[in-house]
Design an enzyme around this catalytic site. Structure first.
Site, mmCIF file in Angstrom:
data_model
loop_
_atom_site.group_PDB
_atom_site.id
_atom_site.type_symbol
_atom_site.label_atom_id
_atom_site.label_comp_id
_atom_site.label_asym_id
_atom_site.label_seq_id
_atom_site.Cartn_x
_atom_site.Cartn_y
_atom_site.Cartn_z
ATOM 1 N N GLY A 55 32.185 72.262 38.692
ATOM 2 C CA GLY A 55 33.331 73.130 38.993
ATOM 3 C C GLY A 55 33.952 73.644 37.698
ATOM 4 O O GLY A 55 34.145 74.857 37.505
ATOM 5 N N HIS A 56 34.235 72.711 36.783
ATOM 6 C CA HIS A 56 34.759 73.110 35.473
ATOM 7 C C HIS A 56 33.749 73.991 34.739
ATOM 8 O O HIS A 56 34.113 74.987 34.103
ATOM 9 C CB HIS A 56 35.042 71.877 34.607
ATOM 10 C CG HIS A 56 36.009 70.898 35.190
ATOM 11 N ND1 HIS A 56 35.619 69.676 35.677
ATOM 12 C CD2 HIS A 56 37.362 70.949 35.343
ATOM 13 C CE1 HIS A 56 36.683 69.008 36.099
ATOM 14 N NE2 HIS A 56 37.757 69.761 35.917
ATOM 15 N N GLN A 109 47.867 76.048 42.935
ATOM 16 C CA GLN A 109 48.056 76.095 41.474
ATOM 17 C C GLN A 109 47.730 77.490 40.941
ATOM 18 O O GLN A 109 48.459 78.040 40.110
ATOM 19 C CB GLN A 109 47.157 75.052 40.818
ATOM 20 C CG GLN A 109 47.098 75.153 39.308
ATOM 21 C CD GLN A 109 46.293 74.023 38.703
ATOM 22 O OE1 GLN A 109 46.819 72.935 38.503
ATOM 23 N NE2 GLN A 109 45.028 74.265 38.416
ATOM 24 N N ARG A 113 38.132 63.397 41.052
ATOM 25 C CA ARG A 113 38.612 62.273 41.881
ATOM 26 C C ARG A 113 37.549 61.769 42.865
ATOM 27 O O ARG A 113 37.720 60.699 43.439
ATOM 28 C CB ARG A 113 39.882 62.675 42.638
ATOM 29 C CG ARG A 113 41.086 62.808 41.717
ATOM 30 C CD ARG A 113 42.388 62.981 42.477
ATOM 31 N NE ARG A 113 43.544 62.801 41.614
ATOM 32 C CZ ARG A 113 44.259 63.792 41.082
ATOM 33 N NH1 ARG A 113 43.933 65.046 41.310
ATOM 34 N NH2 ARG A 113 45.294 63.534 40.311
#
Ligand code: AMP
Length: 284
Positions: A36-37, A153, A187
């Site tokens: 994802g990053h 966000q 997570r």
């Protein structure tokens, strides 16, 4: 690739790049990097001359009973991934470098933070806005890249940049998922084998929601009820929220129209996971 821990080192390097007329792309992260990053970094690499990534587990955005201390960290693996993508600089500051003794200035937001994660994590977005503002002031990027995985966000940062006239283009990037559908997240490492299987209820419920909207459901309550009912089938899952909000204002809506965010947070055991989908609807 450089790895630096002081604000001064970032500023010196960025000034040098800017003197050469190069553009800067910035990817803020909390580390323990995954695909994802990586997708954000690839996008930054494509759109900018130089890419800066920050790795900083920001204490200010964690509530007292949250996972600040247990949040996974692995700078070596992170550096390897960044290097393979062609990131030019990693900024990895200590907490004391970011929050000096006596620190007392904050960036906060009145709108967009009342629903979704803002409701269950009341101080979270103040921490996010403050640290992202600081990082923007340190890195002074042309563009900054954020994932739609954290859709609220992304909306909050877009609004902050607009409200505070920050001269930075915010680029939103799609959610990257595991092969079986689970949205990638640092997570996910908290999940044991049984929980990992149970966590599929999130992406399955996202698929259900998308299908219902495709089939013509426009009543937010009907959509939320169906999604909640589906999550309730999984004994390890405990719903924090399932909500339908306007994408721009993050306010609850009753009827699906325009740009709509359907978002959820669900506990699988002790681990709180989020997922969402966005729909653009033209109601005739
Ligand atoms: P974090 O390290 O969790 O703070 O995330 C840093 C950035 O990566 C944020 O902009 C996230 O939205 C983004 N991100 C995290 N997970 C994913 C994912 N699965 N797909 C796309 N972007 C993601």
């Amino acid at each position: 690739m450089q790895i630096v821990s002081t604000i001064k080192e970032v500023r010196t390097q960025v000034k040098e790049w800017k003197k050469q007329g190069l553009t800067i792309g910035f990817v803020p992260t909390m580390g323990y990097l995954h695909e994802g990053h990586a997708s954000l970094m690839h996008r930054a690499k494509k759109e900018c001359d130089k890419v800066v990534a920050s790795i900083f587990v920001n204490p200010m955005q964690f509530g007292v009973n949250e996972d600040l201390d247990s949040y996974p960290r692995d700078l070596q693996a992170d550096a390897k991934l960044c290097e393979s993508i062609g990131v030019d600089l990693i900024f990895h500051p200590e907490v004391e470098e970011m929050y000096e003794q006596g620190f007392c200035s904050f960036v906060d937001m009145n709108g967009l933070t009342k629903e979704l994660c803002g409701k269950s994590r009341p101080i979270h977005f103040r921490g996010v806005c403050t640290v992202v503002s600081k990082l923007f002031n340190i890195v002074t990027p042309d563009k900054a890249f954020f994932g739609q995985k954290d859709a609220q966000q992304l909306a909050v940062i877009r609004r902050m940049v607009k409200d505070l006239n920050m001269d930075i283009e915010i680029v939103g990037c799609p959610i990257i998922r595991e092969e079986d559908g689970l949205a990638k997240s640092s997570r996910n490492t908290y999940l044991n084998e049984e929980e990992r299987k149970a966590a599929l209820i999130l992406s399955q419920t996202i698929c259900l929601g998308e299908r219902l909207v495709r089939d013509g459901v426009r009543d937010a309550k009907a959509l939320v009820d169906a999604m909640k009912e589906n999550i309730a089938r999984e004994p390890l899952a405990k719903i924090d929220y399932v909500e339908v909000v306007s994408m721009d204002t993050i306010e609850k809506i009753e009827l699906l129209e325009g740009a709509v965010l359907v978002a959820m947070a669900v506990y699988i055991g002790k681990t709180r996971l989020i997922d969402n989908f966005i729909v653009e609807l033209v109601n005739l």
